[in-house]
Design a protein around this motif. Structure first.
Motif, PDB file in Angstrom:
ATOM      1  N   VAL A   1       0.863  -1.183   0.000  1.00  0.00           N
ATOM      2  CA  VAL A   1       0.000   0.000   0.000  1.00  0.00           C
ATOM      3  C   VAL A   1       0.898   1.231   0.000  1.00  0.00           C
ATOM      4  CG1 VAL A   1      -1.771   1.289   1.242  1.00  0.00           C
ATOM      5  CG2 VAL A   1      -1.864  -1.214   1.159  1.00  0.00           C
ATOM      6  N   GLY A   2       0.626   2.135  -0.967  1.00  0.00           N
ATOM      7  CA  GLY A   2       1.496   3.294  -1.133  1.00  0.00           C
ATOM      8  C   GLY A   2       0.806   4.615  -0.877  1.00  0.00           C
ATOM      9  N   GLY A   3       1.526   5.691  -1.151  1.00  0.00           N
ATOM     10  CA  GLY A   3       1.069   7.025  -0.801  1.00  0.00           C
ATOM     11  C   GLY A   3      -0.141   7.502  -1.565  1.00  0.00           C
ATOM     12  N   THR A   4      -0.344   7.050  -2.808  1.00  0.00           N
ATOM     13  CA  THR A   4      -1.513   7.509  -3.572  1.00  0.00           C
ATOM     14  C   THR A   4      -2.693   6.567  -3.430  1.00  0.00           C
ATOM     15  OG1 THR A   4      -0.682   6.429  -5.554  1.00  0.00           O
ATOM     16  CG2 THR A   4      -0.122   8.750  -5.258  1.00  0.00           C
ATOM     17  N   ASP A   5      -2.534   5.508  -2.638  1.00  0.00           N
ATOM     18  CA  ASP A   5      -3.655   4.588  -2.401  1.00  0.00           C
ATOM     19  C   ASP A   5      -4.525   5.135  -1.268  1.00  0.00           C
ATOM     20  OD1 ASP A   5      -2.901   2.598  -4.293  1.00  0.00           O
ATOM     21  OD2 ASP A   5      -1.335   1.903  -2.921  1.00  0.00           O
ATOM     22  N   PRO A   6      -5.833   4.918  -1.292  1.00  0.00           N
ATOM     23  CA  PRO A   6      -6.551   4.224  -2.363  1.00  0.00           C
ATOM     24  C   PRO A   6      -6.913   5.142  -3.536  1.00  0.00           C
ATOM     25  CG  PRO A   6      -8.055   4.767  -0.604  1.00  0.00           C
ATOM     26  CD  PRO A   6      -6.703   5.204  -0.139  1.00  0.00           C
TER      27      PRO A   6
ATOM     28  N   LYS B   1      11.711   1.838   8.463  1.00  0.00           N
ATOM     29  CA  LYS B   1      12.774   2.081   7.485  1.00  0.00           C
ATOM     30  C   LYS B   1      12.332   1.510   6.129  1.00  0.00           C
ATOM     31  CE  LYS B   1      16.424   2.002  10.972  1.00  0.00           C
ATOM     32  NZ  LYS B   1      17.688   1.358  11.432  1.00  0.00           N
ATOM     33  N   VAL B   2      11.430   2.265   5.484  1.00  0.00           N
ATOM     34  CA  VAL B   2      10.768   1.747   4.281  1.00  0.00           C
ATOM     35  C   VAL B   2      11.671   1.758   3.050  1.00  0.00           C
ATOM     36  CG1 VAL B   2       8.474   2.346   5.089  1.00  0.00           C
ATOM     37  CG2 VAL B   2       9.811   4.050   3.844  1.00  0.00           C
ATOM     38  N   HIS B   3      12.911   2.200   3.197  1.00  0.00           N
ATOM     39  CA  HIS B   3      13.835   2.262   2.058  1.00  0.00           C
ATOM     40  C   HIS B   3      14.740   1.027   1.972  1.00  0.00           C
ATOM     41  CE1 HIS B   3      15.944   3.752   5.611  1.00  0.00           C
ATOM     42  NE2 HIS B   3      17.072   3.366   5.022  1.00  0.00           N
TER      43      HIS B   3
ATOM     44  N   ASN C   1       1.256  -6.110  -7.487  1.00  0.00           N
ATOM     45  CA  ASN C   1       1.210  -4.672  -7.760  1.00  0.00           C
ATOM     46  C   ASN C   1       2.618  -4.109  -7.593  1.00  0.00           C
ATOM     47  OD1 ASN C   1       0.830  -1.925  -7.879  1.00  0.00           O
ATOM     48  ND2 ASN C   1      -0.559  -1.802  -6.131  1.00  0.00           N
ATOM     49  N   VAL C   2       3.250  -3.736  -8.703  1.00  0.00           N
ATOM     50  CA  VAL C   2       4.622  -3.212  -8.645  1.00  0.00           C
ATOM     51  C   VAL C   2       4.638  -1.697  -8.841  1.00  0.00           C
ATOM     52  CG1 VAL C   2       5.680  -5.376  -9.384  1.00  0.00           C
ATOM     53  CG2 VAL C   2       4.996  -3.713 -11.108  1.00  0.00           C
ATOM     54  N   SER C   3       3.467  -1.056  -8.650  1.00  0.00           N
ATOM     55  CA  SER C   3       3.396   0.403  -8.763  1.00  0.00           C
ATOM     56  C   SER C   3       3.141   1.089  -7.422  1.00  0.00           C
ATOM     57  CB  SER C   3       2.298   0.810  -9.761  1.00  0.00           C
ATOM     58  OG  SER C   3       2.704   0.533 -11.086  1.00  0.00           O
ATOM     59  N   SER C   4       2.642   0.371  -6.446  1.00  0.00           N
ATOM     60  CA  SER C   4       2.385   0.964  -5.124  1.00  0.00           C
ATOM     61  C   SER C   4       3.539   0.689  -4.178  1.00  0.00           C
ATOM     62  CB  SER C   4       1.095   0.384  -4.529  1.00  0.00           C
ATOM     63  OG  SER C   4      -0.040   0.869  -5.200  1.00  0.00           O
ATOM     64  N   GLY C   5       3.665   1.552  -3.186  1.00  0.00           N
ATOM     65  CA  GLY C   5       4.697   1.351  -2.173  1.00  0.00           C
ATOM     66  C   GLY C   5       5.958   2.130  -2.484  1.00  0.00           C
ATOM     67  N   THR C   6       6.966   1.929  -1.653  1.00  0.00           N
ATOM     68  CA  THR C   6       8.233   2.628  -1.813  1.00  0.00           C
ATOM     69  C   THR C   6       9.045   1.997  -2.949  1.00  0.00           C
ATOM     70  OG1 THR C   6       9.414   1.166  -0.297  1.00  0.00           O
ATOM     71  CG2 THR C   6       8.260   3.049   0.673  1.00  0.00           C
ATOM     72  N   PRO C   7      10.061   2.693  -3.474  1.00  0.00           N
ATOM     73  CA  PRO C   7      10.921   2.105  -4.494  1.00  0.00           C
ATOM     74  C   PRO C   7      11.523   0.769  -4.059  1.00  0.00           C
ATOM     75  CG  PRO C   7      11.312   4.452  -4.370  1.00  0.00           C
ATOM     76  CD  PRO C   7      10.377   4.117  -3.244  1.00  0.00           C
ATOM     77  N   ALA C   8      11.867   0.660  -2.776  1.00  0.00           N
ATOM     78  CA  ALA C   8      12.439  -0.597  -2.282  1.00  0.00           C
ATOM     79  C   ALA C   8      11.420  -1.722  -2.340  1.00  0.00           C
ATOM     80  CB  ALA C   8      12.941  -0.414  -0.851  1.00  0.00           C
TER      81      ALA C   8
END
Length: 439
Positions: free
Chosen positions: A10-15, A83-85, A114-121
């Motif tokens: 789950v990333g910053g632009t979700d939902p 430490k999401v990186h 889903n490889v578009s949500s979440g941090t780059p790591a």
């Protein structure tokens, strides 16, 4: 089960993005693919947002009402994850999670990542897992509406209002999902091994490796491997079937009788190229008999079968009765002190006939030399347990394997079979066409 399962960080632009009012990646994949199960991976920050207003489950609830279907969702909590990186953490954690997901799947189920949500790591961790190819899955990438980097803000986030304003809820929304073509390292490595086997004409080994890959990944070249393997085994009925199927015409000599001799010669040459010297030597004898016999037909219009009988074991023997009083019979008689008493047809008998009838010194010399080579080393390869190398061949015959093969090629000029110089490279030409299909 035929279930579709989505694993999604789950990333910053979700939902829903508060800056443009479009689905975030997680919600958009659910909208397009309609998964039966959604497994959401949340760091401490995302869990704080979820507990504040239940935004992720709320939007999923609204979506399945809109689509009039059911969907199960679960949350994997990583409350201590701040430490999401750190890539190493995600790679290991995702690997364990996805392994457990696969344990509860069957062959009819589909796993989406889903490889578009979440941090780059997080995104990198999933892509590396897919690249390693341990767990079959479809990585899904979601383009941003503006096709540039998404900005996101959670200040004054109103999930209910955003759902009402969500542009993707309108009819005719644009599908921004794309399945990422992500070749696995395993596939890449196996295809390189297949290419190496092809380069040394080991088509059976290439097939064995190709069979470990999914059929859809080898459909462009699988039949070509079977064609090549059938060719080197001289299985011409199967070769003809596969040529018809693949439209790859790889046999330079198409006449049924003539190609039998030429393809056998090519397979003998392949044994030499692969360093299979004992097999090369063993293959020479039947080839020489056929060559000598074909030369007699072409150069002198003599069919050896006219002077032979076939016994009950389909072995061809000379007929003293049929030879008696003939030019061939007299020629063979002169070679033996007490007259010719031969039984089975041997290459040396045919050599004597060619040498006795021909006025072509080059042909006579080549026939005599080839027969001497066969005589000097054939029994060694057939009856003794020794290592046969090119040096062994030179010591026993005075010729390298390549020189012997060149003499055999020279004899083909006297067979009447129309062979161009480039025909001898037809296996390499076939290999190149197969390799082009592999990519």
């Amino acid at each position: 089960m035929n279930k579709t399962i989505l694993f999604t960080p789950v990333g910053g632009t979700d939902p829903i993005s508060s800056t443009n009012c479009y689905d975030g990646s997680m919600l958009h994949i659910c909208r397009v693919y309609k998964p039966d199960i959604v497994i959401m991976y949340m760091s401490k920050e995302m869990l704080d947002y979820q507990e504040k207003d239940d935004r992720y489950r709320y939007c999923l609830d609204q979506l399945i009402k809109l689509q009039k279907r059911k969907m199960e969702y679960r949350i994997i909590e990583r409350r201590n994850l701040t430490k999401v990186h750190e890539f190493d953490y995600y790679y290991q954690d995702f690997r364990m999670i996805i392994e457990k997901i696969h344990e509860n799947m069957d062959d009819s189920d589909t796993l989406l990542l889903n490889v578009s949500s979440g941090t780059p790591a997080m995104k990198s961790g999933l892509l590396v897992l897919q690249t390693l190819g341990e767990f079959p899955a479809k990585p899904i990438q979601v383009a941003t509406p503006e096709e540039k980097i998404n900005e996101h803000s959670h200040k004054n986030y109103n999930v209910r209002l955003l759902w009402e304003k969500d542009i993707d809820n309108r009819e005719g929304y644009k599908n921004r999902c794309k399945e990422v073509a992500c070749p696995t390292l395993s596939k890449i490595k196996k295809e390189e091994i297949i290419k190496k086997h092809i380069s040394v004409y080991d088509y059976k080994a290439a097939i064995d490796v190709a069979d470990t890959l999914p059929k859809e990944e080898t459909r462009n070249y699988s039949d070509l491997l079977y064609l090549a393997n059938s060719r080197i085994l001289l299985n011409f009925s199967r070769v003809d079937e596969l040529i018809e199927k693949t439209k790859l015409q790889c046999l330079p000599v198409e006449d049924t009788e003539e190609r039998k001799y030429f393809e056998y010669a090519l397979s003998t040459d392949i044994k030499l190229k692969r360093g299979e010297y004992a097999d090369f030597i063993r293959a020479i004898t039947p080839l020489i008999v056929d060559l000598f016999e074909t030369i007699l037909k072409k150069e002198f219009n003599i069919d050896i079968n006219d002077y032979c009988e076939i016994n009950g074991n389909s072995v061809r023997n000379w007929s003293i009765r049929k030879l008696s009083g003939t030019v061939i019979g007299n020629l063979l008689d002169r070679q033996y002190r007490n007259g010719f008493k031969g039984k089975e047809v041997y290459s040396d008998h045919l050599r004597m006939i060619i040498a006795g009838l021909s006025k072509d010194r080059r042909l006579i010399r080549t026939v005599n030399e080839v027969r001497k080579v066969e005589k000097n080393i054939r029994n060694l390869a057939a009856h003794e347990i020794i290592s046969i190398t090119d040096r062994t061949i030179v010591e026993k015959t005075g010729y390298t394997g390549e020189k012997i093969m060149n003499m055999i090629k020279e004899l083909f000029h006297y067979t009447g079979i129309a062979i161009r110089k480039e025909y001898w490279d037809s296996y390499d030409d076939m290999n190149q066409k197969i390799l082009q299909k592999i990519g």
